[in-house]
Design an enzyme around this catalytic site. Structure first.
Site, short mmCIF file in Angstrom:
data_model
loop_
_atom_site.label_atom_id
_atom_site.label_comp_id
_atom_site.label_asym_id
_atom_site.label_seq_id
_atom_site.Cartn_x
_atom_site.Cartn_y
_atom_site.Cartn_z
N LEU A 131 11.39 6.06 -6.72
CA LEU A 131 9.74 6.05 -5.32
C LEU A 131 9.55 4.97 -4.20
O LEU A 131 9.97 4.04 -4.94
CB LEU A 131 8.91 6.30 -6.62
CG LEU A 131 8.96 7.05 -7.43
CD1 LEU A 131 7.85 7.15 -8.49
CD2 LEU A 131 8.77 8.49 -7.11
N HIS A 189 2.53 4.39 -5.25
CA HIS A 189 2.60 5.54 -5.93
C HIS A 189 2.99 5.48 -7.40
O HIS A 189 2.27 4.05 -7.95
CB HIS A 189 4.11 6.23 -5.48
CG HIS A 189 5.39 5.26 -5.00
ND1 HIS A 189 6.15 4.22 -6.19
CD2 HIS A 189 5.30 4.97 -3.76
CE1 HIS A 189 6.40 3.71 -5.81
NE2 HIS A 189 6.71 3.33 -4.54
N HIS A 201 4.32 2.27 -8.24
CA HIS A 201 3.19 0.19 -8.24
C HIS A 201 2.33 0.27 -9.42
O HIS A 201 2.14 -0.96 -9.51
CB HIS A 201 2.32 0.72 -6.80
CG HIS A 201 3.01 0.89 -5.58
ND1 HIS A 201 3.19 1.44 -4.86
CD2 HIS A 201 3.79 -0.18 -4.96
CE1 HIS A 201 3.82 1.36 -3.74
NE2 HIS A 201 4.59 -0.16 -3.36
N GLY A 251 0.95 -1.23 -0.15
CA GLY A 251 -0.25 0.10 0.04
C GLY A 251 0.81 1.31 -0.09
O GLY A 251 1.98 1.16 -0.36
N ASN A 252 0.16 2.48 0.29
CA ASN A 252 0.89 3.21 0.25
C ASN A 252 1.43 4.19 -1.45
O ASN A 252 2.45 4.49 -1.32
CB ASN A 252 1.87 4.04 1.20
CG ASN A 252 2.82 5.21 1.35
OD1 ASN A 252 3.49 6.09 1.04
ND2 ASN A 252 1.61 6.50 1.32
N GLY A 299 8.30 -5.19 -8.66
CA GLY A 299 9.35 -4.33 -9.15
C GLY A 299 11.11 -4.73 -9.29
O GLY A 299 11.56 -5.13 -7.82
P1 AMP Z 1 5.76 -2.79 -2.07
O1 AMP Z 1 4.29 -1.84 -1.17
O2 AMP Z 1 6.94 -1.44 -1.54
O3 AMP Z 1 6.02 -3.88 -0.98
O4 AMP Z 1 6.40 -2.92 -2.84
C1 AMP Z 1 5.22 -3.27 -3.69
C2 AMP Z 1 5.75 -4.01 -5.38
O5 AMP Z 1 5.58 -1.86 -6.02
C3 AMP Z 1 7.33 -4.57 -5.21
O6 AMP Z 1 7.12 -4.79 -6.49
C4 AMP Z 1 7.60 -3.58 -5.27
O7 AMP Z 1 8.90 -4.44 -6.43
C5 AMP Z 1 7.13 -2.22 -6.10
N1 AMP Z 1 8.08 -1.05 -6.54
C6 AMP Z 1 8.10 -0.58 -5.12
N2 AMP Z 1 8.50 0.65 -5.49
C7 AMP Z 1 9.10 0.78 -7.24
C8 AMP Z 1 9.01 1.59 -7.60
N3 AMP Z 1 9.64 2.82 -7.55
N4 AMP Z 1 9.37 1.39 -9.38
C9 AMP Z 1 8.86 -0.14 -9.18
N5 AMP Z 1 8.06 -0.61 -8.46
C10 AMP Z 1 8.52 -0.78 -7.46
#
Ligand code: AMP
Length: 289
Positions: free
Chosen positions: A187, A34, A37, A31-32, A150
Site C-alpha cells: 500500500l 491508508h 499507516h 498523510g493520505n 514502516g
Molecule cells: P509516508 O506517509 O509515506 O511518509 O509514510 C509514513 C510512515 O508509514 C512511514 O514510516 C512508512 O514506512 C509507513 N508506511 C507507508 N506505507 C506503508 C505500508 N504499506 N505498510 C506499512 N507502513 C507503511
C-alpha cells in the site's frame, strides 16, 4: 483526538501526559493515510499509553522535479481515520511551524554516509538528508519514548535508526511490517498515480521480490538474482531504478557469511515510482557467494 498546528500547542498537550507519567509513541507521516499507516498506529498503541501522529509533507526530502506539489493532501479524511484508530493527538503543522523562517541559520545537513547515499539515495539525491532533518526536528518537538516506522520504506527505517544512534535521541525505533493489498502490492499513497491497468501490472513488483527470495534460499548467485529481477520488471514495462540484494543489517554488499539479507526494489511505472522490499534468509552452507 485533538489536532494542533503549532509546536507550542503540541508541547503543552504532551507536557500534561508527561506529568501523568504516560509513555508516548509517535508515528510521523505525510498523510493520505491508508491501512498501512493505520497498522503503525496500532503498533504505537500496543507500545505506549498515548499516540501522537504527524501529517506533514516535508519539502526538504523532495528533489526538484519530484511530486512535492502533487502529493495527495487529504487532511479531513486522515483526521477521521486517525480518530477511528484511537490516535490521541495529531500534529499537522505548516512549513513555518517546522522550519520557522526567523530561525533560519546555516543549513545543518545530516550526512549518514553510504547508508543514505546508496539505493534510493543515489536516485533521489538529498532525499534521506531531508528525511533525517525533518525527523530530528519532529523528535525534538514530540520527545516520544518510541517512534514507529514502516518496513515498506526499509532504507528509511535504517536511516532513522542511524540518526537516533548518531545524535543519541532517547527513543526507541520500532519497525512495523508492510501492509499489502490482496494481490500483495504494498500500500502506498503513490499507488493512486497508477491507472487501473497499471495497478494490475504493479503486482509484478512483489512477484519479482518473491522469486528473488526463493532464489536466495536456493543459493543462487546474488548478482544473477539482481540482474534477473531487474530484467523481469523491465520486461513488464517498468523502468527500474534498481533491484538489489543487500545485507539486512546495514544494506552493505552481501559477503560470503551474510545470512540475513533484504531484497529491495525501486521501479517507475507510469507516473509512479514504486518501492518495496522483502527479507530473505540465506543458508550459507548451501553455497557461499
Ligand atoms: P509516508 O506517509 O509515506 O511518509 O509514510 C509514513 C510512515 O508509514 C512511514 O514510516 C512508512 O514506512 C509507513 N508506511 C507507508 N506505507 C506503508 C505500508 N504499506 N505498510 C506499512 N507502513 C507503511
Amino acid at each position: 483526538m485533538q489536532t494542533v498546528t503549532h509546536v507550542a500547542d503540541l508541547r503543552s498537550a504532551i507536557r500534561q501526559w508527561r506529568c501523568e507519567g504516560r509513555r508516548i509513541a509517535f508515528v510521523p507521516t505525510m498523510g493520505n493515510l491508508h491501512a498501512g499507516h493505520y497498522s503503525l498506529i496500532q503498533t504505537a498503541r500496543a507500545n505506549a499509553d498515548r499516540v501522537v501522529a504527524s501529517i506533514y509533507v516535508n519539502p526538504t526530502q523532495f528533489a526538484l522535479g519530484e511530486d512535492y506539489g502533487n502529493y495527495p493532501r487529504t487532511l479531513e479524511s486522515d483526521q477521521q481515520g486517525l480518530r477511528e484508530q484511537g490516535c490521541d493527538l495529531l500534529f499537522a503543522p505548516e512549513d513555518a511551524d517546522v522550519y520557522p523562517p526567523d530561525q533560519a541559520g546555516p543549513v545543518a545537513r545530516i550526512d549518514l554516509g553510504e547508508l543514505a547515499n546508496s539505493l534510493c539515495g543515489a536516485f533521489r539525491p538529498g532525499h534521506f538528508a531531508g528525511v533525517a532533518q525533518v525527523c530530528a526536528r519532529l523528535f525534538h518537538f514530540v520527545e516520544p519514548d518510541v517512534a514507529v516506522f514502516g518496513e515498506k520504506d526499509y532504507q528509511q527505517l535504517l536511516v532513522i535508526r542511524a540518526l537516533v544512534r548518531a545524535f543519541a535521541f532517547p527513543l526507541q525505533i520500532i519497525g512495523a511490517p508492510t501492509g499489502r493489498n490482496e494481490q500483495g502490492l504494498a500500500l502506498s499513497s503513490r499507488n493512486q498515480y497508477l491507472s487501473a491497468e497499471e495497478l494490475q501490472r504493479a503486482v509484478g513488483v512483489i512477484d519479482a521480490l518473491r522469486l528473488a527470495v526463493a532464489q536466495i534460499q536456493q543459493g543462487e548467485v546474488i548478482a544473477k538474482i539482481e540482474e534477473q529481477g531487474y530484467h523481469q520488471l523491465a520486461a513488464l514495462g517498468f523502468r527500474p531504478d534498481y533491484f538489489a540484494v543487500r545485507r539486512a543489517l546495514d544494506l552493505g554488499q552481501v559477503g560470503p557469511s551474510d545470512k540475513d539479507l533484504r531484497v529491495l526494489v525501486a521501479a517507475r511505472l507510469g507516473k509512479a515510482r514504486l518501492i518495496d522490499n522483502l527479507p530473505a534468509v540465506r543458508d550459507t552452507d548451501v553455497r557461499a557467494n
